[in-house]
Scaffold this active site. Sequence first.
Site, PDB file in Angstrom:
ATOM      1  N   GLU A 103      -2.852  -1.406 -11.252  1.00 53.76           N
ATOM      2  CA  GLU A 103      -3.207  -1.985 -10.085  1.00 53.76           C
ATOM      3  C   GLU A 103      -2.518  -1.379  -8.983  1.00 53.76           C
ATOM      4  OE1 GLU A 103      -5.665  -3.062  -8.703  1.00 53.76           O
ATOM      5  OE2 GLU A 103      -5.580  -5.292  -8.513  1.00 53.76           O
ATOM      6  N   ASP A 104      -3.353  -1.371  -7.778  1.00 57.42           N
ATOM      7  CA  ASP A 104      -2.418  -0.927  -6.703  1.00 57.42           C
ATOM      8  C   ASP A 104      -1.420  -1.896  -6.246  1.00 57.42           C
ATOM      9  OD1 ASP A 104      -4.471  -2.552  -5.900  1.00 57.42           O
ATOM     10  OD2 ASP A 104      -5.636  -1.373  -4.526  1.00 57.42           O
ATOM     11  N   PHE A 157      -0.056  -6.077   5.777  1.00 63.40           N
ATOM     12  CA  PHE A 157      -1.307  -5.616   5.082  1.00 63.40           C
ATOM     13  C   PHE A 157      -0.723  -4.131   5.060  1.00 63.40           C
ATOM     14  CE2 PHE A 157      -5.304  -3.431   4.950  1.00 63.40           C
ATOM     15  CZ  PHE A 157      -5.915  -4.319   4.105  1.00 63.40           C
TER      16      PHE A 157
HETATM   17  P1  IMP Z   1      -5.381 -10.609  -4.934  1.00 63.52           P
HETATM   18  O1  IMP Z   1      -6.461 -11.056  -5.534  1.00 63.52           O
HETATM   19  O2  IMP Z   1      -5.101 -11.418  -3.722  1.00 63.52           O
HETATM   20  O3  IMP Z   1      -4.181 -10.396  -5.732  1.00 63.52           O
HETATM   21  O4  IMP Z   1      -5.674  -9.099  -4.256  1.00 63.52           O
HETATM   22  C1  IMP Z   1      -5.514  -7.940  -5.054  1.00 63.52           C
HETATM   23  C2  IMP Z   1      -6.501  -6.911  -4.261  1.00 63.52           C
HETATM   24  O5  IMP Z   1      -6.509  -7.024  -2.858  1.00 63.52           O
HETATM   25  C3  IMP Z   1      -5.829  -5.562  -4.419  1.00 63.52           C
HETATM   26  O6  IMP Z   1      -6.258  -5.175  -5.600  1.00 63.52           O
HETATM   27  C4  IMP Z   1      -6.036  -4.975  -3.246  1.00 63.52           C
HETATM   28  O7  IMP Z   1      -7.432  -4.122  -3.253  1.00 63.52           O
HETATM   29  C5  IMP Z   1      -6.584  -6.061  -2.307  1.00 63.52           C
HETATM   30  N1  IMP Z   1      -5.425  -6.044  -1.129  1.00 63.52           N
HETATM   31  C6  IMP Z   1      -4.335  -7.013  -1.323  1.00 63.52           C
HETATM   32  N2  IMP Z   1      -3.415  -6.882  -0.495  1.00 63.52           N
HETATM   33  C7  IMP Z   1      -3.738  -5.759   0.204  1.00 63.52           C
HETATM   34  C8  IMP Z   1      -2.985  -5.071   1.443  1.00 63.52           C
HETATM   35  O8  IMP Z   1      -2.093  -5.215   1.945  1.00 63.52           O
HETATM   36  N3  IMP Z   1      -3.650  -3.658   1.498  1.00 63.52           N
HETATM   37  C9  IMP Z   1      -4.902  -3.533   0.797  1.00 63.52           C
HETATM   38  N4  IMP Z   1      -5.494  -3.933   0.083  1.00 63.52           N
HETATM   39  C10 IMP Z   1      -4.860  -5.254  -0.463  1.00 63.52           C
HETATM   40 MG    MG Z   2      -7.581  -3.420  -5.886  1.00 58.13          MG
END
Ligand code: IMP
Ligand code: MG
Length: 188
Positions: A103-104, A157
Site C-alpha cells: 500500500e502507498d 496531504f
Molecule cells: P484511509 O482509508 O483513510 O486509510 O486512506 C487510504 C487511501 O487514501 C490511500 O490508499 C491513499 O490512496 C489515500 N490517501 C490517504 N492519505 C493520502 C495523502 O496524503 N495523499 C494522497 N492520497 C492519500
Molecule cells: Mg491507495
Amino acid sequence: MKISTNINKDVEFVLIDNKALNKRIKELGKEITKDYKGKNPVLLCLLKGSLHFMTKLAENITLPIEYECLKASSYANTVSTGKVSVLVNMLNSIKDKDVIIVEDIVDTGHTMKNILEILEKEGARSIEIATMLNKQARREVEGINPKYVGFEIPDYFVIGFGLDYNEFYRNLPYIGVLKEEVYKNNEQ
Ligand code: IMP
Ligand code: MG
C-alpha cells in the site's frame, strides 16, 4: 483544476526525497527477504498509488515472488469517504498463499480494513501489510498495524512516488506536500 505546467511548482516542500525513499525501501526488501525465507510470497499491489513502491520493493526482494494487483477506490479529493469498492480484481487465486499487501499510505485505516475483509474470504495462508507511508495519528480503525512501514509521517496531504491529488502528481520522484492553494481552488 489548476495545475502548473511543471508539477514541481505545486509542491510546498519535499517531505522525503528520492534517495531516502530508495534507501528505506531497500531495507524493507531485505527484511521481507529474511522474514519469508523458504516461502514464495505474493506481493499484492493496490493500484494505482502503490505502483512505485511495489516495483522498488520487489527489486529488493531476492525470493521467488508473485505479483497480483487489486484496485479499490475510496477517495474523493482530500477527505476519505470510508467506502471501498473493488474495481479491478486479482487474476490468480491467493488461496493458501502468503500475501503481502503493498500500500502507498495508510491514513484512517478504513480502506485497509475493507481490503482485509475482502481478502480474508479468499483463504490466504497469511496476510501482512507493507506500507510506504503511515499516518498513525489519523487512524480511526483499530487493529490496522502494518508489519512493514517505510516512513511514519505527520498529518499532511502528500503527493508523489505514486500518490496523487485528483489523479495528478503521481510521477514526482519524491514525496512532497501539496500547496494549499492547489486544493483550496479546487474544493471551493
Ligand atoms: P484511509 O482509508 O483513510 O486509510 O486512506 C487510504 C487511501 O487514501 C490511500 O490508499 C491513499 O490512496 C489515500 N490517501 C490517504 N492519505 C493520502 C495523502 O496524503 N495523499 C494522497 N492520497 C492519500
Ligand atoms: Mg491507495
